[in-house]
Design an enzyme around this catalytic site. Structure first.
Site, mmCIF file in Angstrom:
data_model
loop_
_atom_site.group_PDB
_atom_site.id
_atom_site.type_symbol
_atom_site.label_atom_id
_atom_site.label_comp_id
_atom_site.label_asym_id
_atom_site.label_seq_id
_atom_site.Cartn_x
_atom_site.Cartn_y
_atom_site.Cartn_z
ATOM 1 C CG ASN A 1 -0.289 0.201 2.487
ATOM 2 O OD1 ASN A 1 0.022 1.328 2.867
ATOM 3 N ND2 ASN A 1 -0.015 -0.894 3.191
ATOM 4 C CB SER B 1 -20.618 7.496 -13.326
ATOM 5 O OG SER B 1 -21.930 7.789 -12.916
ATOM 6 C CE1 TYR C 1 -18.250 11.924 -10.288
ATOM 7 C CE2 TYR C 1 -20.448 11.614 -11.216
ATOM 8 C CZ TYR C 1 -19.315 11.098 -10.609
ATOM 9 O OH TYR C 1 -19.240 9.747 -10.326
ATOM 10 C CE LYS D 1 -16.621 9.393 -12.308
ATOM 11 N NZ LYS D 1 -15.611 8.391 -11.934
HETATM 12 N N1 LIG Z 1 -20.966 6.082 -5.077
HETATM 13 C C1 LIG Z 1 -21.634 6.197 -6.222
HETATM 14 O O1 LIG Z 1 -22.859 6.327 -6.245
HETATM 15 C C2 LIG Z 1 -20.898 6.131 -7.529
HETATM 16 C C3 LIG Z 1 -21.654 5.928 -8.701
HETATM 17 C C4 LIG Z 1 -20.984 5.868 -9.925
HETATM 18 C C5 LIG Z 1 -19.613 5.982 -9.973
HETATM 19 N N2 LIG Z 1 -18.904 6.180 -8.813
HETATM 20 C C6 LIG Z 1 -17.450 6.277 -8.933
HETATM 21 O O2 LIG Z 1 -16.868 5.278 -8.132
HETATM 22 C C7 LIG Z 1 -15.532 5.644 -7.791
HETATM 23 C C8 LIG Z 1 -15.308 5.376 -6.317
HETATM 24 O O3 LIG Z 1 -16.131 6.234 -5.547
HETATM 25 P P1 LIG Z 1 -16.864 5.754 -4.206
HETATM 26 O O4 LIG Z 1 -18.317 5.831 -4.458
HETATM 27 O O5 LIG Z 1 -16.278 4.514 -3.720
HETATM 28 O O6 LIG Z 1 -16.511 7.007 -3.253
HETATM 29 P P2 LIG Z 1 -15.668 7.110 -1.898
HETATM 30 O O7 LIG Z 1 -16.231 6.202 -0.869
HETATM 31 O O8 LIG Z 1 -15.605 8.566 -1.625
HETATM 32 O O9 LIG Z 1 -14.233 6.578 -2.316
HETATM 33 C C9 LIG Z 1 -13.429 7.304 -3.202
HETATM 34 C C10 LIG Z 1 -12.030 6.714 -3.198
HETATM 35 O O10 LIG Z 1 -11.217 7.482 -4.100
HETATM 36 C C11 LIG Z 1 -10.059 7.926 -3.410
HETATM 37 N N3 LIG Z 1 -9.577 9.191 -3.951
HETATM 38 C C12 LIG Z 1 -10.241 10.365 -4.053
HETATM 39 N N4 LIG Z 1 -9.443 11.304 -4.583
HETATM 40 C C13 LIG Z 1 -8.239 10.702 -4.803
HETATM 41 C C14 LIG Z 1 -7.013 11.152 -5.325
HETATM 42 N N5 LIG Z 1 -6.822 12.418 -5.723
HETATM 43 N N6 LIG Z 1 -5.997 10.269 -5.428
HETATM 44 C C15 LIG Z 1 -6.160 8.996 -5.026
HETATM 45 N N7 LIG Z 1 -7.301 8.502 -4.514
HETATM 46 C C16 LIG Z 1 -8.325 9.359 -4.410
HETATM 47 C C17 LIG Z 1 -10.486 8.024 -1.950
HETATM 48 O O11 LIG Z 1 -9.372 7.848 -1.084
HETATM 49 P P3 LIG Z 1 -8.626 9.016 -0.301
HETATM 50 O O12 LIG Z 1 -9.672 10.016 0.091
HETATM 51 O O13 LIG Z 1 -8.007 8.271 0.822
HETATM 52 O O14 LIG Z 1 -7.637 9.548 -1.278
HETATM 53 C C18 LIG Z 1 -11.387 6.804 -1.828
HETATM 54 O O15 LIG Z 1 -10.643 5.648 -1.573
HETATM 55 C C19 LIG Z 1 -15.394 7.113 -8.196
HETATM 56 O O16 LIG Z 1 -14.684 7.193 -9.410
HETATM 57 C C20 LIG Z 1 -16.843 7.567 -8.404
HETATM 58 O O17 LIG Z 1 -16.944 8.624 -9.321
HETATM 59 C C21 LIG Z 1 -19.513 6.247 -7.604
#
Ligand SMILES: NC(=O)c1ccc[n+]([C@@H]2O[C@H](COP(=O)([O-])OP(=O)(O)OC[C@H]3O[C@@H](n4cnc5c(N)ncnc54)[C@H](OP(=O)(O)O)[C@@H]3O)[C@@H](O)[C@H]2O)c1
Length: 228
Positions: free
Chosen positions: A55, A137, A150, A154
């Site tokens: 990690n 997404s 956003y 995407k």
């Molecule tokens: N949740 C939804 O409804 C949804 C739907 C469609 C797509 N998505 C996509 O799914 C992906 C994951 O999101 P999630 O829903 O799991 O949200 P989350 O719980 O907020 O997790 C986001 C992850 O991305 C990391 N991250 C954010 N900025 C970063 C950076 N600059 N460098 C490295 N790591 C970074 C965060 O870690 P740290 O903060 O520790 O860096 C965290 O591990 C995203 O691309 C999001 O757009 C989410």
């Protein structure tokens, strides 16, 4: 042993994918900014599944951070079979109100971060005929008012993914397009399936199922959501 890299592995979807891959026996390289969370999670995975986990701090919006991360991963494991490009941030607001700084930030992470991550691991993925899964997404081909920055980031991530595929037929690129998932994306997790949310584990289960398809089958993208 197959090697998988997961960006944004400290929380949410990335964390669930990392755990599912550990269960499948993958050696893992996990990156995110929250190193304390990653450290604890890695120990948990090593103890529970007996897999090797590297990690490291990673900020995908910072080219130097990504370079150092990729260098450390390739030095430790010698190559990569699966790259999960997941790190991402939300960004709301009308397009005529979003600030330059916010627009820049969301593109650095969600769009350029995707391009840079894939570019850095591509030589190894080509050598190993590997797979790249990009979490974009459901919105990556749609329009949503009050989330234009956003959404555009995407669309860009999707375009990068599809173009990499066109240019590198020896690597499989899968675009994962989830609907709403209960993660930190919407604040603190705790939302219900009845409210239209999937669990991060649902996304992980889907990816593992895709990875088990015969070698000659390429699933280019999957659009999926919760039903209740
Ligand atoms: N949740 C939804 O409804 C949804 C739907 C469609 C797509 N998505 C996509 O799914 C992906 C994951 O999101 P999630 O829903 O799991 O949200 P989350 O719980 O907020 O997790 C986001 C992850 O991305 C990391 N991250 C954010 N900025 C970063 C950076 N600059 N460098 C490295 N790591 C970074 C965060 O870690 P740290 O903060 O520790 O860096 C965290 O591990 C995203 O691309 C999001 O757009 C989410």
């Amino acid at each position: 042993m197959k090697v998988a890299v997961v960006t944004g592995a400290s929380k949410g979807i990335g964390r669930a994918i990392a755990e599912a891959l550990a269960k499948e026996g993958y050696s893992l390289a996990l990156g995110a900014r929250s190193v304390d969370l990653l450290e604890e999670f890695s120990k948990e995975l090593e103890e529970n599944y007996g897999v090797k986990v590297l990690n490291s701090h990673l900020d995908v919006s910072d080219p130097q951070s990504l370079k150092e991360f990729a260098g450390a991963v390739l030095q430790e494991f010698g190559g990569v079979d699966l790259l999960v490009v997941n790190a991402g941030i939300p960004m709301g607001g009308r397009l005529d109100e979003v600030s330059d700084e916010d627009m820049e930030r969301v593109f650095q992470v969600n769009a350029l971060g995707v391009w840079r991550t894939i570019k850095l691991f591509l030589p190894s993925l080509k050598e190993r005929k590997g797979t790249v899964a990009v979490v974009t997404s459901y919105i990556s081909t749609m329009i949503l008012a009050n989330a234009g920055a956003y959404v555009a980031s995407k669309w860009a991530a999707r375009a990068f993914t599809k173009t990499f595929q066109a240019e590198n037929p020896e690597v499989k690129f899968i675009e994962l397009r989830p609907g709403m998932v209960d993660t930190y994306f919407y604040g603190r997790p705790g939302r219900k399936i009845e409210e239209g949310f999937m669990k991060p584990e649902d996304v992980a289960e889907l990816l593992v199922a895709l990875l088990k398809l015969p070698k000659h089958v390429l699933v280019e993208e999957v659009l999926f959501r919760s039903v209740y």
